[in-house]
Design a protein around this motif. Structure first.
Motif, short mmCIF file in Angstrom:
data_model
loop_
_atom_site.label_atom_id
_atom_site.label_comp_id
_atom_site.label_asym_id
_atom_site.label_seq_id
_atom_site.Cartn_x
_atom_site.Cartn_y
_atom_site.Cartn_z
N GLY A 100 0.77 -1.24 0.00
CA GLY A 100 0.00 0.00 0.00
C GLY A 100 0.80 1.29 0.00
O GLY A 100 0.24 2.37 0.15
N TRP A 186 -10.43 0.41 5.54
CA TRP A 186 -9.04 0.55 5.97
C TRP A 186 -8.80 -0.30 7.22
O TRP A 186 -9.44 -0.11 8.25
CB TRP A 186 -8.78 2.02 6.24
CG TRP A 186 -7.38 2.38 6.60
CD1 TRP A 186 -6.24 1.63 6.43
CD2 TRP A 186 -6.96 3.61 7.19
NE1 TRP A 186 -5.14 2.31 6.89
CE2 TRP A 186 -5.55 3.53 7.36
CE3 TRP A 186 -7.63 4.76 7.60
CZ2 TRP A 186 -4.81 4.57 7.92
CZ3 TRP A 186 -6.89 5.79 8.14
CH2 TRP A 186 -5.51 5.70 8.30
N SER A 188 -6.43 -0.46 9.46
CA SER A 188 -6.02 0.24 10.68
C SER A 188 -7.20 0.88 11.38
O SER A 188 -7.28 0.91 12.61
CB SER A 188 -4.96 1.30 10.36
OG SER A 188 -3.78 0.70 9.87
N THR A 230 -14.78 7.41 3.38
CA THR A 230 -13.64 7.79 2.56
C THR A 230 -14.15 8.41 1.27
O THR A 230 -14.90 7.77 0.53
CB THR A 230 -12.77 6.56 2.23
OG1 THR A 230 -12.48 5.85 3.43
CG2 THR A 230 -11.47 6.98 1.56
N GLN A 234 -10.56 5.06 -1.86
CA GLN A 234 -10.84 4.26 -0.68
C GLN A 234 -9.91 3.05 -0.62
O GLN A 234 -9.64 2.41 -1.63
CB GLN A 234 -12.31 3.81 -0.70
CG GLN A 234 -12.84 3.32 0.64
CD GLN A 234 -12.95 1.81 0.73
OE1 GLN A 234 -12.39 1.09 -0.09
NE2 GLN A 234 -13.67 1.32 1.72
N ASN A 235 -9.41 2.79 0.57
CA ASN A 235 -8.55 1.63 0.80
C ASN A 235 -9.41 0.55 1.46
O ASN A 235 -9.96 0.79 2.53
CB ASN A 235 -7.40 2.04 1.74
CG ASN A 235 -6.41 0.92 1.97
OD1 ASN A 235 -6.42 -0.09 1.29
ND2 ASN A 235 -5.54 1.12 2.95
N PRO A 236 -9.61 -0.60 0.79
CA PRO A 236 -8.79 -1.18 -0.28
C PRO A 236 -9.41 -1.15 -1.68
O PRO A 236 -8.80 -1.63 -2.62
CB PRO A 236 -8.69 -2.63 0.16
CG PRO A 236 -10.05 -2.92 0.73
CD PRO A 236 -10.47 -1.65 1.42
N HIS A 266 -8.80 10.42 1.32
CA HIS A 266 -7.61 9.58 1.21
C HIS A 266 -6.84 9.81 -0.08
O HIS A 266 -5.63 9.55 -0.15
CB HIS A 266 -8.04 8.10 1.30
CG HIS A 266 -6.93 7.13 1.41
ND1 HIS A 266 -6.12 7.03 2.52
CD2 HIS A 266 -6.46 6.20 0.53
CE1 HIS A 266 -5.22 6.08 2.33
NE2 HIS A 266 -5.41 5.56 1.13
N PHE A 404 -9.00 -6.26 5.67
CA PHE A 404 -9.83 -5.09 5.35
C PHE A 404 -11.34 -5.33 5.47
O PHE A 404 -12.11 -4.42 5.21
CB PHE A 404 -9.54 -4.64 3.91
CG PHE A 404 -8.08 -4.53 3.59
CD1 PHE A 404 -7.35 -3.43 4.00
CD2 PHE A 404 -7.44 -5.55 2.91
CE1 PHE A 404 -6.00 -3.35 3.72
CE2 PHE A 404 -6.08 -5.47 2.62
CZ PHE A 404 -5.36 -4.36 3.03
#
Length: 444
Positions: A100, A186, A188, A230, A234-236, A266, A404
């Motif tokens: 990432g 995400w 995290s 997001t 956007q992650n992911p 993001h 995720f």
């Protein structure tokens, strides 16, 4: 309810330690329901308030979660087990498309900016008692927010976007409150929310962002007091909130003005799609922009704006901890902004060529893939472990989707920042072999 394990203790701290010990030893399983507070208090011959205090401590430590009348249970993933640990180490000779990180070639050189800030520091060193936000940094950040139609509000600075999210949630919510989070989302952030003692409520997304009906359910029926969205890259999944989707989401949020809205832009500095901010329909809101993807993760700075009360609360609490984010770093980022050290259109084109090329290549091979913006591509698969293992055998290390997702089906995430255009077809071939039969479903 607890099987063979006996919770012990007379004090709240001892009871909490006993539960943590059971979780750590595996005697209390993820998702296992704990006794109601009054029942446990009667068993231990203690005041129910003592058990309530123990459960509160366990929520704050991220060991358990509470869901109203449905009681308290051990978290499915203990806070000490970060989703980032769900990864595949790339052995020698294996290409890593899992981490990432941005493409170093697209990051600006920092020497000139550091030199200019050092020169100014020599003339006037920063001292205690000064404003926490560098004047030029704040001015440029606010001008960029204005240009993108973000509602007016003061500017704050944190050590990255996750730091901003944590501080905003902490000044508004209490342990046990529900927070709507994107799924997939995400990793995290999915770790942070329960670690704060909050209850994550998953909301499905598609290529245009969170589904309005999912947000309505989360803030209505499920009682989420905050929603985190997001806006771009956007992650992911690479989802990007479109103009039409933003209009629908604003309508939903306007019906719940007491909900805290947290927006994470993001993709700032690395995407071509315009921002469609959602803020304005709720009383409390923030929009956060990190410099990590466009200027380098090690700068550790995010600018945020929001309603005056929220920003004041965050800055006030920040003063009691670190005090401020280094004004040397703020000055460095301000210099990079002022000199236009990064051309977002160039960066967006570079990532887009690789990302869109990979999505198209996978489509030609009959593989569903998502990646509307940013540097990631999300690929639903029939068997996640099998796909990760198969790709590793083919010479590619990818991120397991388990990092995720909550309720979403199996998938893998591919990051294109380390790819050359010539890598796209070989990677697509490997994914097609490993992904298994086409998965007929939405990734939300």
């Amino acid at each position: 309810m607890l099987g063979e394990y006996r919770i012990e203790g007379r004090r709240a701290s001892d009871i909490a330690t006993s539960v943590e010990r059971g979780v750590g030893a595996g005697a209390l399983k993820p998702g296992q329901l704990l006794p109601p507070m009054r029942e446990l208090a009667a068993t231990l011959s203690v005041n129910p308030n003592t058990v309530a205090a123990a459960y509160r401590t366990l929520r704050e430590r991220g060991v358990i979660e509470t869901d109203g009348r449905r009681g308290s249970r051990v978290r499915p993933r203990p806070a000490t087990t970060a989703r980032g640990s769900i990864r595949v180490e790339a052995p020698v000779g294996v290409r890593d498309v899992s981490n990432g990180s941005p493409d170093p070639v697209l990051l600006p050189p920092l020497g000139e900016a550091f030199a200019e800030v050092a020169r100014r520091y020599a003339e006037r060193p920063g001292m205690y008692g000064e404003a926490p936000v560098d004047e030029e940094f704040g001015r440029l950040a606010r001008a960029a927010f204005d240009a993108d139609g973000v509602p007016d509000g003061p500017v704050g600075v944190t050590s990255g976007s996750l730091d901003a999210v944590e501080r905003v949630l902490a000044v508004h919510l209490r342990p046990g409150d529900a927070v709507a989070v994107e799924d997939p989302g995400w990793g995290s952030l999915l770790d942070l929310v329960p670690a704060l003692g909050l209850r994550p409520v998953p909301i499905a997304v598609d290529d245009e962002g969170p589904l309005p009906e999912e947000v309505e359910r989360a803030v209505g029926k499920d009682g989420a007091r905050a929603v985190i969205i997001t806006d771009r890259a956007q992650n992911p999944t690479g989802a990007c909130v479109s103009e039409g989707r933003a209009r629908e989401l604003r309508r939903v949020l306007a019906g719940h003005p007491g909900v805290l809205l947290v927006e994470d832009d993001h993709g700032h500095g690395i995407v071509a799609q315009p921002l469609h901010p959602l803020a304005g329909g709720t009383g409390h809101w923030v929009l956060i922009r990190s410099v990590a993807k466009a200027y380098g993760p090690d700068l550790r700075i995010a600018a945020f704006t929001g309603d005056a009360e929220t920003v004041d609360r965050v800055l006030g609490r920040q003063r009691l901890g670190p005090g401020w984010v280094s004004r040397l770093l703020q000055g460095t980022v301000a210099h990079l902004w002022a000199t236009e050290a990064v051309d977002p259109s160039v960066v967006a084109r570079s990532y887009g060529k690789r990302r869109d090329g990979l999505v198209r290549a996978l489509a030609r091979r009959g593989v569903e893939a998502h990646g509307r913006s940013g540097m990631n591509v999300w690929v639903p698969v029939a068997d996640e472990t099998g796909a990760v293992t198969g790709l590793l055998a083919s010479g590619w290390a990818v991120a397991p989707g388990a990092r995720f997702r909550m309720n979403t089906g199996p998938a893998v995430r591919l990051t294109v920042s380390g790819l050359a255009v010539a890598d796209v077809d070989p990677l697509a071939d490997a994914v097609a072999r490993a992904a298994g039969p086409a998965v007929a479903r939405s990734y939300g």
